[in-house]
Design an enzyme around this catalytic site. Sequence first.
Site: not given
Length: 489
Positions: A183, A254
């Site tokens: 992330h 993702d």
Amino acid sequence: MTDQRLEVARLLLPALRWSNENGFEGFRDTIERGLALGVGGFILFGGEADGVRELTAELRRRARFPLLIASDLERGAGQQFRGATPLPPAAAIGWLDDEAVAEHAGELTAREARALGVNWIYAPVADVDLEPENPIIGVRAFGHEPDAVARQVAAWVRGCRRGGALSCAKHFPGHGRTKGDSHIERPTVAVSREVLEDDLKPFRAAVDAGVDSVMTAHVVYPALDADYPATLSPRILGDLLCRELRFDGLVVTDALIMDGLTEDTTEAAAAVRALAAGCDVLLYPQDADAVIRALEAAVADGRLPRARLEAALARIAAAAERVWGDATGEVGAEADRRWALEVGVRSLRVCRGSPALPQGPVRLVEIEDDAGGPYPPYPRDAFPTELRRAGVELSDAGTPLVALYSDIRAWKGRPGISASAQSRVREVTDVAPDATVLLFSHPRLAHEIPTARNLLAAWGGEGVMQEAVAAWLLGESGGAAGMTTGVDR
């Protein structure tokens, strides 16, 4: 160009987030723009069960073609949607080493998702928990032993199919060895191709079990492709996933918002590269219009073959068609909640001593170690609520009982227990050496709080695990039956 624009838009799944103030209405512009563009669906975060049903019913009514309505439901439909059944973390289920439990977890998750109108579940996590310093996987994985994880993943996939939703093995080819959170950075896994075979075992098992989709990792694997992260790598997605593992289902990125993908490029450029590499669905774009323009330009100038676009669209249409339909069934049934609680209780670990509920008034010392990231941690009200329900008096003058919350969380940026949280535990145990400490995290973190003589680990701090700890302390739901003393790696 209009028809092509609408086709290209179907590759995208924008995000919709619930707020307690106005439900999904804060994302009304995203909904309207997405439907006008012809996006392939949406990914939902949060919501009351009735509000989710209302939204998905609206989407079914207004969509010009079947949509993929997705959500991250690694811990059951209750992970995202209030009113549905929350499940223990995968590591808790995996530790039980009971494929029937994993299979039922997949079936229950899918059944409740479909009851809310969600038809694509981003689970199971097929990563192997191979790196204790990993800040993002940990208890999200079924465990650290590749063959055991493979069995659990396959069981979960079978259950999900029986429950009627699409499954998704993630994060290919394995996020379990990273020491970084994709992330916020682009991690690298610098091990040999031979070593990576352990990481691949659960994905092979998922494919053999008929998994519907695979999610890519924004991680670099030099042994597989030294130039690109998996999401952007034709070698990893084409040669390895499609040809060697013989997967012919849906490949989804993702989230595009993650720095692991865009640290050296733009979201739009990354989307083009991902589609060219073999991804079919582009998840969670921040600027859908910019991504669409970039894809259109890439098709027009030949950088993105039209055949690759058409193949992706065909897979999306086929997957959506299989699971498109009205939401039916119930969520949060008492039997399902009781089953989830019993699984949670069975998974608890006595790491040290003899943890117990203090006699008389209890001073509950809550230590929150989950700061970091854009989203708040789970509410911590279930544990004290259950104690009070059972008649336990919570008082500042009572005997201390420590509840330490230290979950694995996206954007948190670190594993383990912070120095400040460790210090707070010591402050209590220095005064009350026999105080029971409840660790709402992975049992392997027990060594980070050595002054806790009586230590119970609960894998995570979500509500169902708080309830499980309360039930165990109170002697409910089987109490210590099935408990094992010891600490995982």
